[in-house]
Enzyme design. Structure first.
Site, mmCIF file in Angstrom:
data_model
loop_
_atom_site.group_PDB
_atom_site.id
_atom_site.type_symbol
_atom_site.label_atom_id
_atom_site.label_comp_id
_atom_site.label_asym_id
_atom_site.label_seq_id
_atom_site.Cartn_x
_atom_site.Cartn_y
_atom_site.Cartn_z
ATOM 1 N N ASP A 174 1.810 3.767 2.935
ATOM 2 C CA ASP A 174 0.771 4.689 2.460
ATOM 3 C C ASP A 174 1.403 5.810 1.621
ATOM 4 O OD1 ASP A 174 -1.867 5.271 2.096
ATOM 5 O OD2 ASP A 174 -2.163 6.315 3.990
ATOM 6 N N ASP A 175 1.912 6.849 2.298
ATOM 7 C CA ASP A 175 2.437 8.023 1.593
ATOM 8 C C ASP A 175 3.762 8.431 2.220
ATOM 9 O OD1 ASP A 175 0.018 8.678 -0.126
ATOM 10 O OD2 ASP A 175 -0.863 8.559 1.872
ATOM 11 N N HIS A 198 1.098 5.010 -2.289
ATOM 12 C CA HIS A 198 0.576 5.879 -3.352
ATOM 13 C C HIS A 198 1.721 6.614 -4.025
ATOM 14 C CE1 HIS A 198 -3.719 5.816 -1.898
ATOM 15 N NE2 HIS A 198 -3.113 5.500 -0.762
ATOM 16 N N HIS A 220 -10.074 1.617 0.230
ATOM 17 C CA HIS A 220 -9.799 2.364 1.471
ATOM 18 C C HIS A 220 -11.100 2.384 2.285
ATOM 19 C CE1 HIS A 220 -6.173 3.925 -0.482
ATOM 20 N NE2 HIS A 220 -5.815 4.488 0.661
ATOM 21 N N GLY A 225 -9.440 8.648 -1.131
ATOM 22 C CA GLY A 225 -10.120 9.935 -0.956
ATOM 23 C C GLY A 225 -10.897 10.006 0.346
ATOM 24 N N HIS A 241 0.843 -1.201 0.000
ATOM 25 C CA HIS A 241 0.000 0.000 0.000
ATOM 26 C C HIS A 241 0.876 1.248 0.000
ATOM 27 C CE1 HIS A 241 -3.955 2.001 1.415
ATOM 28 N NE2 HIS A 241 -3.099 2.969 1.128
ATOM 29 N N GLU A 296 -10.984 3.537 7.895
ATOM 30 C CA GLU A 296 -9.889 4.424 8.305
ATOM 31 C C GLU A 296 -10.534 5.606 9.042
ATOM 32 O OE1 GLU A 296 -8.009 6.494 5.034
ATOM 33 O OE2 GLU A 296 -6.158 6.850 6.141
HETATM 34 N N1 HPA Z 1 -6.914 7.685 2.857
HETATM 35 C C1 HPA Z 1 -7.637 8.091 1.808
HETATM 36 N N2 HPA Z 1 -7.084 8.528 0.696
HETATM 37 C C2 HPA Z 1 -5.763 8.546 0.617
HETATM 38 C C3 HPA Z 1 -4.959 8.137 1.674
HETATM 39 C C4 HPA Z 1 -5.575 7.687 2.846
HETATM 40 O O1 HPA Z 1 -4.924 7.277 3.833
HETATM 41 N N3 HPA Z 1 -3.679 8.256 1.285
HETATM 42 C C5 HPA Z 1 -3.708 8.735 0.027
HETATM 43 N N4 HPA Z 1 -4.964 8.908 -0.385
HETATM 44 ZN ZN ZN Z 2 -3.781 4.967 1.133
#
Ligand code: HPA
Ligand code: ZN
Length: 369
Positions: A312-313, A47, A231, A204, A45, A234
């Site tokens: 994630d990022d 992005h 997603h 998103g 995971h 969360e």
């Molecule tokens: N949640 C939703 N959208 C996203 C996320 C996330 O953690 N990271 C990048 N886009």
């Molecule tokens: Zn994500």
């Protein structure tokens, strides 16, 4: 039960002392980090949109052009990196807006994709599932999404060969830019030859925009042979995880950690063998958990839920996967054996076109740990 290995931290602090390759004294943070960097890793995971460091962004602006809110590193960082901000889901998502529409040309987009793969390989990630939204890079019609996809695809393949890492691309659509745009991107992915995308993800704002209007797109993608990751769970609760699994047939869930709030949802995940793609620091930055030590990952594992450790990022959170492994050890008590098990399970739940071949190719790389 797996044999439990020595923990990294033994009671007596002091200088690291190796006996038959095993630490017999507490490691310093630097030593543990070096060891975690050495540890081969799988990331399911990540992005592409969240892989662009402030330094890379400035490099692109200076080399290829593109408008930024600031060209000073110190001023740019708080606008695109979560650690400088109050934790919160909206604050986190806000960071991506600086990037959307920024990319000035093909070279800039290729540079971003190439750098993301290179940086993963440098962190000793052996297998990476890299997800991206062509719409994000296309900048609202500046470039055709088909072209953007081709540029990113080629750059990923080039970097993967150059840096000896296996990369499986996943298509991301956003809940935040409407069904029409998402449908056009899914159509594009379905028409592309094999190899461009092996899965579909929806990201998103989970609070404002339900995944429900996109249900037909998930079904079409699945019929076309794409795996699904959604997603969910969360920013919203366990209900969304149940919906993603029961109604949209998700193979994996992005985050999904709020499944912990409902034993029936955990049971459903276990029964269907749906993996949660856990991202520890991201969950702190989005305000889902107050600190990594409060993360429910261990409880999810105790309940039989399959989990993996991911970034994630990385650039938004200012982390690499090795940082996350260090946290898993120091804050949550994971052992070598736990980390190895998580990686093997991640391979088993991967969207690689030939999972068995992938396991044969890299499944042995944890043997000496
Ligand atoms: N949640 C939703 N959208 C996203 C996320 C996330 O953690 N990271 C990048 N886009
Ligand atoms: Zn994500």
């Amino acid at each position: 039960m797996d044999k439990v290995q020595e923990p990294f931290f033994l009671p007596a602090p002091g200088v690291l002392n190796m006996v038959f390759g095993k630490p017999t004294r507490a490691m310093t943070h630097e030593e543990l980090h070096a060891r975690m960097k050495q540890f081969p890793k799988v990331d399911l995971h990540r992005h592409l949109e969240g892989c662009i460091s402030p330094e890379t962004l400035l490099y692109i602006a200076k080399t290829f052009g593109g408008a930024l809110p600031s060209y000073e590193l110190d001023q740019l960082k708080p606008l695109i990196q979560a650690p400088h901000d109050t934790p919160g889901f909206y604050n986190f998502l806000e960071k991506f807006k600086v990037f959307r529409g920024f990319y000035p040309n093909r070279e800039a987009i290729e540079h971003v994709a190439h750098t993301a793969v290179k940086e993963a390989a440098e962190d000793n990630v052996k297998y990476l599932e890299l997800r991206y939204s062509p719409s994000h890079f296309a900048g609202g019609g500046k470039f055709p999404e088909r072209d953007v996809t081709e540029w990113i695809h080629q750059a990923i393949q080039r970097a993967a060969a150059e840096f000896d890492i296996i990369v499986t691309p996943i298509l991301t659509i956003s809940r935040d830019y409407g069904l029409e745009l998402a449908a056009a991107t899914v159509d594009l992915a379905i028409e592309l030859p094999t190899g461009y995308f092996y899965g579909l993800d929806i990201a998103g704002n989970e609070i404002q925009n339900s995944a429900r209007p996109f249900a037909d797109l998930f079904a079409r993608a699945k019929d076309a042979g794409l795996n699904l990751t959604i997603h969910a769970g969360e920013a919203r609760g366990a209900y969304n995880v149940r919906e993603a699994v029961s109604e949209f047939n998700a193979d994996r869930i992005g985050h999904g950690v709020r499944a912990i709030e409902d034993p029936e949802v955990m049971e459903l995940l276990k029964e269907k063998d749906v993996m949660l793609e856990v991202c520890l620091t991201s969950n702190v930055h989005t305000g889902i958990v107050p600190a990594v030590k409060n993360h429910p990952i261990q409880k999810l594992i105790e309940n039989g839920v399959a989990v993996s450790l991911n970034t994630d990022d990385p650039a938004i959170s200012d982390i690499c996967l090795s940082d996350e492994y260090v946290l898993a050890v120091t804050e949550l008590g994971f052992s070598d054996a736990d980390l190895k098990a998580l990686n093997l399970s991640a391979l088993k739940h991967s969207f690689a076109p030939d999972r068995e071949a992938l396991i044969r190719e890299i499944g042995g790389c944890w043997n000496h740990f």
